[in-house]
Design an enzyme around this catalytic site. Sequence first.
Site, short mmCIF file in Angstrom:
data_model
loop_
_atom_site.label_atom_id
_atom_site.label_comp_id
_atom_site.label_asym_id
_atom_site.label_seq_id
_atom_site.Cartn_x
_atom_site.Cartn_y
_atom_site.Cartn_z
CG LEU A 1 -1.99 -1.07 1.29
CD1 LEU A 1 -2.80 -0.94 2.55
CD2 LEU A 1 -2.89 -1.02 0.06
N GLY A 2 2.03 1.19 0.57
CA GLY A 2 2.92 2.36 0.61
C GLY A 2 4.16 2.03 1.38
CG ASP B 1 1.14 13.40 13.00
OD1 ASP B 1 0.90 14.50 12.46
OD2 ASP B 1 1.68 12.45 12.40
CB THR C 1 -4.03 -1.75 12.11
OG1 THR C 1 -3.56 -1.42 10.80
CG2 THR C 1 -2.92 -1.47 13.12
CD GLN C 2 -11.59 -2.16 11.20
OE1 GLN C 2 -11.45 -1.63 12.29
NE2 GLN C 2 -12.76 -2.28 10.62
CG PHE D 1 7.66 3.39 8.81
CD1 PHE D 1 7.02 2.17 8.71
CD2 PHE D 1 7.10 4.48 8.18
CE1 PHE D 1 5.85 2.05 8.00
CE2 PHE D 1 5.93 4.36 7.48
CZ PHE D 1 5.30 3.14 7.39
#
EC number: 2.7.10.1
Length: 1210
Positions: A720-721, A839, A792-793, A725
């Site tokens: 997805l990206g 953030d 995560t969802q 990190f």
Amino acid sequence: MRPSGTARTTLLVLLTALCAAGGALEEKKVCQGTSNRLTQLGTFEDHFLSLQRMYNNCEVVLGNLEITYVQRNYDLSFLKTIQEVAGYVLIALNTVERIPLENLQIIRGNALYENTYALAILSNYGTNRTGLRELPMRNLQEILIGAVRFSNNPILCNMDTIQWRDIVQNVFMSNMSMDLQSHPSSCPKCDPSCPNGSCWGGGEENCQKLTKIICAQQCSHRCRGRSPSDCCHNQCAAGCTGPRESDCLVCQKFQDEATCKDTCPPLMLYNPTTYQMDVNPEGKYSFGATCVKKCPRNYVVTDHGSCVRACGPDYYEVEEDGIRKCKKCDGPCRKVCNGIGIGEFKDTLSINATNIKHFKYCTAISGDLHILPVAFKGDSFTRTPPLDPRELEILKTVKEITGFLLIQAWPDNWTDLHAFENLEIIRGRTKQHGQFSLAVVGLNITSLGLRSLKEISDGDVIISGNRNLCYANTINWKKLFGTPNQKTKIMNNRAEKDCKAVNHVCNPLCSSEGCWGPEPRDCVSCQNVSRGRECVEKCNILEGEPREFVENSECIQCHPECLPQAMNITCTGRGPDNCIQCAHYIDGPHCVKTCPAGIMGENNTLVWKYADANNVCHLCHANCTYGCAGPGLQGCEVWPSGPKIPSIATGIVGGLLFIVVVALGIGLFMRRRHIVRKRTLRRLLQERELVEPLTPSGEAPNQAHLRILKETEFKKIKVLGSGAFGTVYKGLWIPEGEKVKIPVAIKELREATSPKANKEILDEAYVMASVDNPHVCRLLGICLTSTVQLITQLMPYGCLLDYVREHKDNIGSQYLLNWCVQIAKGMNYLEDRRLVHRDLAARNVLVKTPQHVKITDFGLAKLLGAEEKEYHAEGGKVPIKWMALESILHRIYTHQSDVWSYGVTVWELMTFGSKPYDGIPASDISSILEKGERLPQPPICTIDVYMIMVKCWMIDADSRPKFRELILEFSKMARDPQRYLVIQGDERMHLPSPTDSNFYRALMDEEDMEDVVDADEYLIPQQGFFNSPSTSRTPLLSSLSATSNNSTVACINRNGSCRVKEDAFLQRYSSDPTGAVTEDNIDDAFLPVPEYVNQSVPKRPAGSVQNPVYHNQPLHPAPGRDLHYQNPHSNAVGNPEYLNTAQPTCLSSGFNSPALWIQKGSHQMSLDNPDYQQDFFPKETKPNGIFKGPTAENAEYLRVAPPSSEFIGA
């Protein structure tokens, strides 16, 4: 017999390669390229004509190829000739249907777009489904440096079939950004003969030619087939026709006629006869990736033999033998600057503190220089501060003044004019009062110090009123003057007898021509000899260091390779061939530091020499290709086969022994530490005393559950990206032992990530695991592999920022205000949990459904301790434009600084994704905020909404509203949205179906995403009862959510029994109280089963909904229906579907005990948010133990949101 597709492709490759090899002999036409990026040059027509002029008949682009703003009806056939691009290729913002880069073979990537991409294809689309459709780069086979980026090319065909691993170097594959949309219905299919279905367009000629991934293991880079004998030479790029360096399609480094080479033939060769470097008649210059005999017109030659457009720093351009060359400057390179009264100094009286920096590195002054008393006093009228005397050192580079030099003020503690010690000539083309070209008046100096001054071309000299000045009368000024009628006025200075009394006289080493000061370097000429600019008594001929010889009364240093002789001359002249004895070795008549080793000689042969006992260099035997240590062939064997192999073997054995010793030492150390720990633990277990807590905090324990997942339990589907990190993948979580698939997002750290990054991602996991709220993205689990992974969802609609930008024409006031309420609820929950997000922005809010958003990205979040009110950050990257002023200036973060970020987030929504403070650098944000400037009022906002934003941006943090207050304000507005937001056509707006979202299509277009279960549905218990009260984390209800809306409540879960997961939370998520529901929604679509209270749902025909769990509710009202927003004062009783009118039909026998059904007025729930404990559980009970339904007038209890699952049933 008709040849096969593979044979035809191979034949085509061979013909293309032969044509390229034959054409290599011809001089290719080059063009410069551009670096305009996304800048448009005039009108579309002007921009296109500029593009056509630049690339017409061009074959090699020395810079970047930028094709931008080309409209649909333009002809780009002139691009067909381009074969090579040295920089990057940018194709952006075009609506033309086809860009024919058919002959482009290689992109070298010497310059990269955004410092990352060698090929960038961006936003090539127009209105009415127009835009770039074909990009037939059928011959592109090599990108040497850089990655590839595709973005926003909705109708571009076939790019998703290309195997970029064959084109891009492996080291750059991690930087690839491929946002590709596939359109199988409108795009031509690849020809059946194409390898692995890879092509640039329809037809056999557009098949992708593979020259890397098909190669045998023996091949180092490229190949022309799968056999080991088909390997290309290592100098080849983009493929070849044979194994030699002359068979390359394109050269990897340099092309010398038809041969690929590592470097161009050098301009100089070693001559073993003359022992000198001679001009190589075959030498060539490097021009781009080509070797040429002479540089093109308007290019200059560097010392290294390269053709460049401009000389580098410290070099100047000069013409020698008809060739423009770059020569190194003797000192600072010439730089001409305007003087006082010219150009930018037209109305300036003197050099001062504000203009002195303009004279930095100036060697010539075009005009005059004035230094007046006002320079050191400052000028209050013009607000000019006093000049710092140290800044006058800037003038030391000045060698020439075309006008006059006037000095009427000087620092009192400076004894001479040493700032002008390098001044050589005053031309006097303009004069003070039309007479003087040098004026030194009223100073406190003792000497002039103008030791380099050689000429005053015109004008008189006045030196007057300098009460301490000596030496001026010793100068023979006539020798400096350029005309016989020039005069001097030297008066009112210190008397000559007074100067002699204090010994202010010329040094004895000076001649009778006078001096500028007392030092030997101040002499106009020397009595004896000079060394550089200083007069000396004698040269170091027989003794002293360094040794010298005399030439024209000047001491010249001997060459460093000359050996100093005791009480004898060391050299007789300049250069290494005039030494009496060599310091190291002698090569013919020359002294050298080492004998020539591997220097290029005639016929491209390397010259090797060895030194004999007398340190004389001799040629090695012709067969000694790696040097020698002695004469003959026997001398050749000393280096390659003598000490080299044993030394390598010794090094390897020694290294292995060292590694073994280190490993044993580490093992013994670890063993010792283990024993010590074991003994310490045994001793502690034997202690009878318990340690008492000294400072109990009184804070409740954090009982959040962290799920540890195995890597075998989830599957990665697509990227997805990615970022600094690591990488985020779309994937499926398949819990062990269960037949369900749950779509998830997997966040994985990069390999070899620093310990700090590992700590940060675990901190983020701690924060996400500690939250449990419908409007906060929660952690499903963590996988502790070598690279830590967070699960995560998955939110298939993407972030809210991109969502509002994509659907800005379809978003009405109701949705905007609902989102504001939900974000405030999520932030209020975080505040209750003492979490500071740090953030919050629209990019960090994810869209679960158009009616349900969640806050995410806890990478900067911090959990405050029991006594902490604020968090002080130490450093790192922060979102300046979303931060409160105290966070920017003092790095202080509180819940009220999150309120500021909330205000900016609301502004982003109300402007449909505009950038806050766009065009203002982040470094200037704090200053404009301190001055009172804020973001402007969005056009759609009434003053009521804008005032809420303004309150969020108060300087005083305590003056900002709390998140609880923001929930109330926006909830009130959401009940009457068109009163507070003015959007044209609001009543007709509706959000499109999920599949109309580009992000949704790109995310869900996978066959693995069928038959999935949403994470929320998986974690919420299914219809049935808990095994026992002890295993439940919530009180038992009389009824749970049903699995279907067209049947009575059934006790069936995924495994066919009535048990539910022990780690699931009952009533985890709640529908938004301000969500909009129309009559059409209720009548014609699936109404979700209530999750919090026992509500009945009327039965529907069996065929109306195939699978209600995955059915998506329509988001727009039917025509002619009025939209009903939730209003606490409306008569909700009129709609019995929202009331609890039915009782559960399935009760387990295990719950017959009345004690389990007795509810007290104060329920002790293990939910994280006390608001939900108060609002979503009834406080009264019926005598029979069944809960009463909620008050119909309170919209907070109504389930009116569409289904929680965003996936469509199969």
